[in-house]
Design an enzyme around this catalytic site. Structure first.
Site, PDB file in Angstrom:
ATOM      1  N   LYS A   1       8.988 -32.667 -46.432  1.00  0.00           N
ATOM      2  CA  LYS A   1       7.645 -33.074 -45.974  1.00  0.00           C
ATOM      3  C   LYS A   1       7.679 -34.459 -45.323  1.00  0.00           C
ATOM      4  CE  LYS A   1       5.861 -32.614 -50.098  1.00  0.00           C
ATOM      5  NZ  LYS A   1       7.056 -32.128 -50.811  1.00  0.00           N
TER       6      LYS A   1
ATOM      7  N   LYS B   1       8.188 -16.214 -55.878  1.00  0.00           N
ATOM      8  CA  LYS B   1       8.364 -15.187 -56.907  1.00  0.00           C
ATOM      9  C   LYS B   1       9.240 -14.043 -56.414  1.00  0.00           C
ATOM     10  CE  LYS B   1       3.933 -16.253 -59.094  1.00  0.00           C
ATOM     11  NZ  LYS B   1       2.550 -15.804 -59.389  1.00  0.00           N
TER      12      LYS B   1
ATOM     13  N   SER C   1      -1.000 -15.706 -63.769  1.00  0.00           N
ATOM     14  CA  SER C   1      -0.271 -14.641 -63.073  1.00  0.00           C
ATOM     15  C   SER C   1       0.589 -13.782 -63.983  1.00  0.00           C
ATOM     16  CB  SER C   1       0.597 -15.251 -61.969  1.00  0.00           C
ATOM     17  OG  SER C   1       1.554 -16.127 -62.531  1.00  0.00           O
TER      18      SER C   1
ATOM     19  N   GLY D   1       3.712 -28.658 -50.504  1.00  0.00           N
ATOM     20  CA  GLY D   1       4.897 -27.911 -50.892  1.00  0.00           C
ATOM     21  C   GLY D   1       5.650 -28.586 -52.010  1.00  0.00           C
TER      22      GLY D   1
ATOM     23  N   PRO E   1       8.812 -30.397 -54.149  1.00  0.00           N
ATOM     24  CA  PRO E   1       9.669 -31.533 -53.768  1.00  0.00           C
ATOM     25  C   PRO E   1      10.937 -31.079 -53.051  1.00  0.00           C
ATOM     26  CG  PRO E   1       8.981 -31.698 -56.070  1.00  0.00           C
ATOM     27  CD  PRO E   1       8.603 -30.333 -55.608  1.00  0.00           C
ATOM     28  N   GLY E   2      11.362 -31.882 -52.087  1.00  0.00           N
ATOM     29  CA  GLY E   2      12.648 -31.668 -51.448  1.00  0.00           C
ATOM     30  C   GLY E   2      12.669 -30.693 -50.294  1.00  0.00           C
ATOM     31  N   VAL E   3      11.493 -30.228 -49.829  1.00  0.00           N
ATOM     32  CA  VAL E   3      11.497 -29.265 -48.725  1.00  0.00           C
ATOM     33  C   VAL E   3      11.358 -29.937 -47.373  1.00  0.00           C
ATOM     34  CG1 VAL E   3      10.625 -27.384 -50.140  1.00  0.00           C
ATOM     35  CG2 VAL E   3       9.006 -28.896 -48.998  1.00  0.00           C
TER      36      VAL E   3
END
Length: 816
Positions: free
Chosen positions: A400, A760, A717, A394, A396-398
């Site tokens: 982990k 998104k 995408s 994931g 950064p900063g979530v």
């Protein structure tokens, strides 16, 4: 505590000492039969002899008061040694009754409330009685006159038998003393000169007692001996013993020094110690070997490990104690015996406890929590189940790294962290051969040693930041350790024997899997951690970050009042991230400024509002993403994934008369440039159905631009977005400003799935988009999104560019 430090030879004051002479010089002491009342100062382990200049320190206790009394009187003080050295505050019975009547010559002030006294011993003294004990000792003392059993030699003798016994003692004493001074090399020249010229047995004995290192008990014996001849005999006995020891030391030193470089001081000291032990018949090395044998026997080592360490111990026993090989073997044995062979912590498999810990420490992350609980449930049913290798993937900063700590706490396992960012040497993972200089075990073995358990939780942080060079690939070195079928016999190059890692729970973290080798990915169970939603960030800030920062800054919750709409503004206008790390920093900034206000303005509380937020955090750093005001020709809204979350991406296309040139700008990568070429190929293949001029590729110049050109952009995408903007510019039909899209395009117009759908969609929602076009193959990803994310959005699943154009272009060609 002892009032005195040590006898000093030098009496010159240092630059920080304040010296002042004692008035009255050094008058002679006149003894009387009835004695004289003198203050008494006691010293621990120090004996002062008559005729000796001494320097000693006083910093507390009765001796300081005695010194002050002596200075106020005639500068004379009675110095005696402390018989009971264990007594902190000695009584009369703890002091020797024979001492030295001393004349104080100078007092030096030393920083730290210490006084250094320089004095001269006048003559022996005997305590007749103690007059007072508090606040300092005061005694009635008499001078003790020594006895001469026979006069010193003063003329020629006719017969050798008539040579006085004292003369023989003096010659022996002078010869031995000068020999000692020559070998010792630390005595002042004037002392040696005085000894050479001395003709008094008593004075010679005092010179020996004052200048030859010996236990203070022996010095006291010499001081108490009144008969000069007897005192000199005792002094010669002590001097002869010390001279023999000194000569033996010199002999041993010379023996060891042969063939050894002068710079090898440590080696010399070790050899001296060994030679001394040999002379004394005591082998110090034996105790070290026995200690290692006891450790090997008492440790829960597997048989192969015990055999290996015993073999290395036998090599150590045969090695020279100061050799390089011996030092290497000691280091190897110490490190190997520090490892937790067979030491395990009891694992907590209580599902309710684990769930409570995970819910308490983290908000959201339901998928991760569910996977951890599933593992615990399976462990209860099958305890022999191999621990999975979980990889938390994931932005950064979530959370982990903090999840790994919570899992360790929930399981009751020890926790160790291995940072792999920037590691490029395989030896960092598997260790160096112990024969190398400064060799060390690899990071896995070192983590096991730090954890102190054979079943810890080891976090492999930033596994995607591994690099490689000519010294091997660290990622390849991880394969054995992270394979549950092989890691029961993991071999470290330093350890040179298997170590069981099968009971270790490994958790890896990564921001992207693009840089992780495929063989390593195959060994990992990847759990995706997506960006936090606005609502999730709000809950995390209110329930976790704000209380944490208040405690960290010493504030109370009642002192700062902050509403949810203010935190929402902080999230929108001061952070742009997938996690909450920057949000925590901004909350910390608010707490620091609040602390300053409380201290300087004497306020008890404050309220943070949308009006005064800028006074705490400054001007807004980011603007809120918004859709275009009008539906425009050649402007299409795409959705992009970034390392800090999702974002909207406007793609603009202009057409001009020219020669068919195509220009692409906006700091884009190769993949995005190829998507633009695929879009042109699609448009040319469909130009008749789209009512586009057949010669546009020859007489029309096309410029496609992706704004924010300073930001690097890449990925497939944006393919359908580029194609839609290109068709709009060539046909003159505007694109609906309420529509955003994402998907990869092929040259035949098929739409392929993309990643990062959640981020998104969050970006589209934040920008005010109402309709989102996503690839049909991304429908499983859409079904996993919560109602909070999809609420208020219309989703259209598309398979081809024809469907994209039918939903995105304005019907009839009129702009709204």
């Amino acid at each position: 505590m002892n009032d005195n430090q040590d006898i000093e030879v030098s009496i010159a004051p240092s630059s920080q000492e304040e010296a002042f002479p004692v008035e009255g010089g050094a008058p002679s002491y006149e003894s009387s039969p009835e004695g004289k009342v003198l203050p008494l100062a006691y010293m621990r382990g120090v004996v002062v002899f008559p005729g000796t200049m001494v320097s000693f320190d006083l910093n507390k206790g009765k001796s300081v008061f005695a010194l002050e009394d002596a200075l106020e009187a005639d500068n004379r003080i009675f110095l005696t040694a402390q018989a009971n050295t264990e007594a902190e505050e000695p009584s009369e019975s703890d002091l020797y009754t024979v001492g030295t009547i001393t004349q104080i010559l100078q007092v030096l002030r030393i920083p730290g409330n210490t006084v250094r006294v320089i004095a001269h011993g006048i003559e022996r003294g005997q305590i007749q009685s103690f007059i007072q004990e508090s606040p300092y000792f005061k005694v009635q003392a008499i001078a003790v006159e020594e006895k001469e059993s026979s006069p010193p030699f003063s003329g020629e003798r006719d017969l050798a038998a008539d040579i006085p016994h004292v003369e023989v003692l003096l010659r022996i004493a002078r010869e031995n003393f000068l020999s000692y001074a020559e070998i010792y090399g630390k005595l002042m020249p004037d002392i040696a000169f005085e000894a050479a010229e001395c003709r008094s047995a008593g004075r010679m004995a005092d010179i020996i007692g004052a200048n030859i290192p010996m236990p203070f008990e022996k010095q006291q014996i010499l001081l108490e001996e009144i008969d000069a001849s007897s005192r000199l005999e005792k002094a010669i006995g002590i001097l002869s013993y010390e001279l023999d020891v000194l000569r033996m030391q010199r002999s041993l030193y010379e023996k060891i020094r042969v063939g050894v470089e002068k710079s090898q001081r440590e080696y010399i000291l070790r050899e001296q110690l060994k030679a001394i032990y040999e002379e004394l018949g005591d082998d110090n090395g034996t105790s070290e070997i026995e200690a290692y044998k006891e450790k090997i026997a008492s440790s829960s080592l597997p048989q192969y490990a015990a055999d290996k360490l015993s073999q290395e111990l036998r090599r150590l026993e045969k090695s020279h104690s100061a050799s390089t090989d011996a030092a290497t073997l000691r280091d190897y044995l110490d490190r190997a015996l520090e490892l937790p062979w067979g030491v395990k912590t009891k694992e907590n498999t209580d599902l309710l406890h684990a769930k409570e810990i995970l819910e308490k420490d983290h908000y959201g992350l339901d998928k991760v929590k569910e996977r951890i609980l599933e593992f615990l449930a399976a462990r209860q049913l099958a305890s022999s189940l191999n621990a999975p290798i979980i990889c938390l993937l994931g932005p950064p900063g979530v959370g982990k790294t903090s999840i790994a700590k919570s899992v360790a706490s929930a399981l009751g396992r020890k926790y160790a962290r291995m940072s792999l960012g920037g590691v490029r040497d395989e030896a960092d993972i598997r260790g160096h051969r112990k024969t190398y200089v400064a060799a060390m075990p690899g990071r896995f073995i070192e983590a096991m040693r730090q954890a102190g358990s054979s079943n810890p939780l080891i976090l492999l942080d930033e596994i995607d930041k591994l690099s490689s060079d000519g010294r091997g690939s660290p990622a390849s070195a991880l394969l054995e350790a992270l394979d549950s079928e092989q890691n029961s016999g993991f071999r470290d190059h330093y350890l040179e024997m298997p170590f069981d890692l099968s009971d270790v729970l490994f958790i890896c973290t990564a921001n992207t899997m693009e840089t992780v080798p495929q063989p390593l990915i195959d060994r990992l169970e990847v759990i995706q951690l997506s960006s936090y939603t606005q609502d999730e960030k709000l809950h995390i800030a209110v329930n976790f970050l704000f209380p944490k920062q208040l405690m960290k800054h010493g504030l109370k919750k009642s002192q700062i009042r902050i509403k949810e709409n203010v935190i929402n503004d902080m999230i929108l206008f001061y952070t742009r991230e997938a996690g909450v790390r920057q949000l925590e920093r901004e909350i910390g900034t608010v707490c620091r400024k609040a602390a300053m206000i409380f201290l300087t303005e004497k306020r008890r509380s404050l309220t943070l509002s949308t009006e005064n937020l800028e006074s705490f955090l400054g001007k807004k750093k980011y603007r809120k993403s918004a859709r275009p005001i009008f539906s425009e020709i050649g402007v299409c809204q795409g959705l992009a994934w970034t390392p800090v979350g999702g974002d909207t991406l406007s793609i603009e296309v202009n057409t001009m008369k020219g020669t068919g040139k195509f220009k692409l700008t906006g700091n884009i990568g190769n993949i995005m440039a190829e998507s633009a070429q695929a879009a042109i190929s699609y448009v040319r293949s469909r130009q008749e159905q789209l009512s586009i001029s057949k010669t546009f590729y020859r007489d029309t110049d096309i410029h496609m631009h992706i704004p924010e050109g300073a930001t690097p952009k890449d990925g497939p995408s944006a393919g359908i977005t580029m194609a839609c903007a290109l068709v709009s510019a060539l046909t003159g039909r505007p694109i609906l400003n309420s529509v955003a899209m994402t998907g990869e395009i092929t040259i035949r117009g098929r739409v392929l799935p993309v990643g990062g759908l959640k981020e998104k969609i969050l970006a589209a929602k934040a920008a005010g988009i109402s309709k989102v076009l996503i690839p049909f193959d991304n429908s499983p990803d859409l079904s996993e999104l919560s109602a909070e994310i999809t609420e208020g959005l219309e989703f259209v699943l598309i398979k081809s560019m024809d469907e994209v154009l039918s939903h995105a272009l304005v019907k009839g060609g009129a702009a709204k």
